[in-house]
Design a protein around this motif. Sequence first.
Motif, PDB file in Angstrom:
ATOM      1  N   LEU A 179      -6.368 -17.144   4.783  1.00 48.03           N
ATOM      2  CA  LEU A 179      -6.046 -15.815   5.318  1.00 48.03           C
ATOM      3  C   LEU A 179      -7.260 -15.365   6.112  1.00 48.03           C
ATOM      4  N   GLN A 230       0.056  -5.688  -3.139  1.00 40.82           N
ATOM      5  CA  GLN A 230      -1.116  -5.608  -2.269  1.00 40.82           C
ATOM      6  C   GLN A 230      -2.250  -6.307  -3.019  1.00 40.82           C
ATOM      7  N   GLN A 231      -3.025  -7.102  -2.291  1.00 39.02           N
ATOM      8  CA  GLN A 231      -4.030  -7.908  -2.970  1.00 39.02           C
ATOM      9  C   GLN A 231      -5.260  -7.086  -3.360  1.00 39.02           C
ATOM     10  N   HIS A 232      -5.976  -7.593  -4.330  1.00 35.08           N
ATOM     11  CA  HIS A 232      -7.315  -7.117  -4.743  1.00 35.08           C
ATOM     12  C   HIS A 232      -7.330  -5.877  -5.632  1.00 35.08           C
ATOM     13  N   ARG A 292     -13.782  -5.496  -0.946  1.00 33.16           N
ATOM     14  CA  ARG A 292     -12.483  -5.118  -1.517  1.00 33.16           C
ATOM     15  C   ARG A 292     -12.047  -6.048  -2.651  1.00 33.16           C
ATOM     16  N   THR A 350       0.829  -1.201   0.000  1.00 29.12           N
ATOM     17  CA  THR A 350       0.000   0.000   0.000  1.00 29.12           C
ATOM     18  C   THR A 350       0.869   1.259   0.000  1.00 29.12           C
ATOM     19  N   PHE A 410      -6.624 -18.750  -0.527  1.00 32.25           N
ATOM     20  CA  PHE A 410      -5.840 -18.323  -1.684  1.00 32.25           C
ATOM     21  C   PHE A 410      -4.928 -19.476  -2.111  1.00 32.25           C
ATOM     22  N   ASP A 466       0.618 -10.157  -1.744  1.00 35.42           N
ATOM     23  CA  ASP A 466       1.600  -9.975  -0.668  1.00 35.42           C
ATOM     24  C   ASP A 466       1.438 -11.010   0.446  1.00 35.42           C
ATOM     25  N   ASN A 467       0.211 -11.456   0.691  1.00 33.70           N
ATOM     26  CA  ASN A 467       0.048 -12.463   1.749  1.00 33.70           C
ATOM     27  C   ASN A 467       0.608 -13.821   1.329  1.00 33.70           C
ATOM     28  N   TRP A 497      -7.358  -2.433  -1.822  1.00 32.72           N
ATOM     29  CA  TRP A 497      -7.981  -3.332  -0.851  1.00 32.72           C
ATOM     30  C   TRP A 497      -8.724  -2.608   0.272  1.00 32.72           C
TER      31      TRP A 497
HETATM   32  C1  XUL Z   1      -5.834  -9.231   2.172  1.00 33.14           C
HETATM   33  C2  XUL Z   1      -5.781  -7.758   2.133  1.00 33.14           C
HETATM   34  C3  XUL Z   1      -4.563  -7.065   2.600  1.00 33.14           C
HETATM   35  C4  XUL Z   1      -3.715  -6.585   1.469  1.00 33.14           C
HETATM   36  C5  XUL Z   1      -2.650  -5.691   2.056  1.00 33.14           C
HETATM   37  O1  XUL Z   1      -7.078  -9.737   1.845  1.00 33.14           O
HETATM   38  O2  XUL Z   1      -6.707  -7.104   1.727  1.00 33.14           O
HETATM   39  O3  XUL Z   1      -3.794  -7.899   3.439  1.00 33.14           O
HETATM   40  O4  XUL Z   1      -3.208  -7.637   0.722  1.00 33.14           O
HETATM   41  O5  XUL Z   1      -1.659  -5.364   1.166  1.00 33.14           O
END
Ligand code: XUL
Length: 521
Positions: free
Chosen positions: A326, A89-91, A162, A9, A316, A272-273, A129
């Motif tokens: 997650l 960063q996801q999404h 998100r 982010t 995921f 990232d996760n 996200w």
């Molecule tokens: C995971 C999420 C956050 C972003 C942060 O679902 O929304 O962890 O990946 O970068």
Amino acid sequence: MFLGLDSSTQSLTAVLIDPVSGQIVYQHSVNFGADLPQYGAPSGFIPGGQNGEVHTDSRMWLDALDLLFSRLSAATDLSKVEMIAGSGQQHGSVYLDETLGKRLASLDSTQSLVSQLAPALTRATSPIWMDTSTGPECAEITEALGDSAEVCRRTGSIAIERFTGPQIRRFYKNDSAAYARTAHIHLVSSFIASVIAGKSVSIDYGDGAGMNLLNLSTLAWDPKLLDATAPGLLEKLPSAAAATEIQGSVSPYFVEKFGLSRECRCALFTGDNPASLVGMGATAPGNIVISLGTSDTFFAAMPEAKTDPNGFGHVFGNPAGGFMSLICFRNGSLAREALRDRLGLDWSAFDQPALAETREMAGSQLMLPFFGPEITPRHDFTGPVLKGSPEFESGVQPALQVRALLEGQFLNMRLHSQWMQVKPERIRLTGGASKNNGISQLVADIFQAPVERLDVSNSAALGAALIAAAAAGHELAELQQSFCMASPGAALQPDPSLGPIYQDAMSRFAGLLDNTVAATL
Ligand code: XUL
């Protein structure tokens, strides 16, 4: 050497590793707020979004790439990099027209990325996200599929604001002309990978599963979800593939401008996760990562794609194969800080000597540790709920309040991760509060598993570098042995006498939670 990038982010980070010496050779971050102030995004997103919108100027990521590589090439010899992988960063999503392929294939190294690629954007900004604007779209997608359980069964998550699918639907509804002009929809991860590879590349199963579009059984885009999201979507999405799939050589732009070798190749980028799971050395089932931050997160490898029947957790792809969970808990440090301030304490009240004083009260006093709305469980709590002795419920005895808050947070975590049916053999703790011995010991006692603390600051970028090395043929398990080891003697062992006590406390906690939620619905 292998290069891992992470576009989070707030920053774009590079970690360069040498797998032979087992050393991180160099790491560096470009901070979006400080280094690219022209985008007016001090924390990496455009402030003041309306109706839950949180967007970022997509061009900022292109300028960050140019800046990062110019600094890397000044500080290191990039010609030694064999493979690049990365995470994002996801999404978050990026929208581009049909000129993208041609632009990527003919990048001029005397010009900037932004001047050559920005004209392909069909949407000036990218939802990220933190965006919560898509409630109606989530409801529409859910209705089209039948119910939330069906969306979760197919994609590993219920429709979530998100997630990328609901975001794409909102774009289609609000600006159908721009949606029609869009030929490519990328995630932050696959967008950056495409720029580096000089062609539009696939989305990996790790990040792809955060879209409410990937079918976890087939590992392909789900036709019913595509239909429920927006017309003609399949043609706009890259294919889905494994993170370690090699996409080809790096774009000549990076060779000419920053001295990368022509032989340098690119693997896919992931979320990232999923990359952190790799960087924390936790890709084998039995390992659990708990990250204690503003929000707390719990993630763990799973051999099969089980889904959370309550729909709070997400599934995921695991970059090492198989799947991962997650689970996010909104009331993490936010709640710890709120209680600290309410009682006028400092952090020493949360550490070992202070917690030891209330050791004999372990599990006896219950607190639902929610100072505001929570997502696991999803409920609009207005404050913590206390159940125990009259003195405890009246809020005196600060030491006991602290114990009950921390116990409540980890009992809640244990309760809401049971659907994974994975026995924790080892917990790897990270994030600010993991430095605290009292909190770490409580985690060990409540989960009845040893807790290790890893001094890994950029776990996603490190994970990406390990994915790059694995894609080139290095053994991931061996890489994790050298790069992701806890310092010797740093493991905290659980106290077995507390096992039955916390087992019983978890049942009582679940009962209190059910009653509280039922009473306020
Ligand atoms: C995971 C999420 C956050 C972003 C942060 O679902 O929304 O962890 O990946 O970068």
